[in-house]
Design an enzyme around this catalytic site. Sequence first.
Site, PDB file in Angstrom:
ATOM      1  CG  HIS A 134      -1.725  -1.197   1.421  1.00 45.30           C
ATOM      2  ND1 HIS A 134      -3.062  -1.241   1.053  1.00 45.30           N
ATOM      3  CD2 HIS A 134      -1.430  -2.428   1.921  1.00 45.30           C
ATOM      4  CE1 HIS A 134      -3.554  -2.445   1.330  1.00 45.30           C
ATOM      5  NE2 HIS A 134      -2.576  -3.185   1.850  1.00 45.30           N
TER       6      HIS A 134
ATOM      7  CG  HIS B  59      -2.775 -10.468   4.865  1.00 40.76           C
ATOM      8  ND1 HIS B  59      -4.052 -10.965   5.025  1.00 40.76           N
ATOM      9  CD2 HIS B  59      -2.930  -9.175   4.459  1.00 40.76           C
ATOM     10  CE1 HIS B  59      -4.923 -10.025   4.723  1.00 40.76           C
ATOM     11  NE2 HIS B  59      -4.266  -8.941   4.374  1.00 40.76           N
TER      12      HIS B  59
ATOM     13  CG  ASN C 206      -6.646  -4.937  10.761  1.00 39.02           C
ATOM     14  OD1 ASN C 206      -6.339  -5.109  11.930  1.00 39.02           O
ATOM     15  ND2 ASN C 206      -7.387  -3.914  10.367  1.00 39.02           N
TER      16      ASN C 206
ATOM     17  CG  ASP D  26      -0.595  -5.971   4.280  1.00 41.62           C
ATOM     18  OD1 ASP D  26      -0.948  -5.137   3.444  1.00 41.62           O
ATOM     19  OD2 ASP D  26      -1.297  -6.288   5.262  1.00 41.62           O
TER      20      ASP D  26
END
Length: 449
Positions: free
Chosen positions: A66, A240, A287, A314
Amino acid sequence: MTSKKTLIKNAKIVNEGSISLGDILIEGEYIVEINKTINPKHIADVHVIDVDGKYVMPGAIDDQVHFREPGLTHKANIETESRAAIAGGITSFIEMPNTNPQTTTIEKLNEKFEIASKTSSANYSFMFGGTNDNLDEILKVDPKQVAALKLFLGSSTGNMLVDNPEVLENIFSKTKLLIAVHCEDETTIRQNLEKYKNKFGDSIPIKYHPEIRSEEACYLSSSKAIELAKKTGARLHVFHLSTAKETDLFSNKIPLKDKKITAEVCIHHLWFTNKDYDEKGTFIKWNPAVKSQSDKEGLLKALLDDRIDVIATDHAPHTLEEKANVYTKAPSGGPLVQHALPALLEMYHQGKITLEKIVEKMCHNPAILFQIEKRGYIKEGYFADLVVVDLNLPWTVKKDNILYMCGWSPFEGTTFKSSITHTFVNGCLAYENFKFNAVKAAKQLTFNR
């Protein structure tokens, strides 16, 4: 004009399950020769880099980042985070659609490609985002240009939670794209959160994060997604994994290229456990949540026996101010691209994983899984995305060497035994001995579909 030539001499080449001593000749963007020894005297205008027995690996391919652009650029942007990535040996990334605006139309997707073409230091692609009402746009996506379709089956931002079962089945049945999913059951999480809020208000101690975002929430969602993929024949990749229990949903009975259902594990779930919340606090709030020691061990076991196919980061930076909030307001996610490969190399030093397995899971397998053209291997005719690693050059993660825009790392204070000394992107030496070269050699990833 002749192409620029670089000869890497005396490399320990880690590729396709073995390590061999040899030389690598790069011409322009490509690897043109790999041999036990290549004589530079026979090559005109060649730049020689003698790596003196250091390890050379394919550039890592991170299938989940991200980078926050557009719209969230107070946290990060493609330029800053792609630089951090190449410093960490990651030469290609696949970025997620939950930016602002979200990447849920072809127009917004093309805008991101345009930004990356101007500012990225690493090769790039983007996932297209699914919602409850954008199937028409999903069906317009060109599978040769886009890595995959990302569906949030939990923990979404904005309107990206796909929670309508009818819509979900429709997407799974109709798209030709690989579907990548975040699996956590929202109903279970909401019920757990309510219970802890009743007890603590908004200031829930961080140690309860893995009980709120529980094993049950993960397993329920993952198993449902897999069931739907089997029913519809969709190609599914589960992001993940965080629990040992979920690893039993995946198989190692067939080669990766033939698998219809695959899985990923992230660095933080292989490194941290719930015992680290006391020291690290919200810096390790992700998360899905970092869970128990037995989950960490179960994930590593499944990675090594090939039930889990790839390792990713992630990478999801937030500002220090955001992370300093109380539990319910502190966002989940952390920056990882600069430190992921060094952390894995530390696990190699600890005897937990081999160099060959690291390369398989971070380089070869993402290329196979996403059908990325001419990357992920050290092969003649392939793009020269290469990383030189010195296993005996220690360094400590400190504020002044963290490259993320957010300026912090969950690894701050950690000393790694290994350093990345050189990173080549499409044949250009982009990073050398902790310094960047002023070249922009990155390209858009293409897919052989």
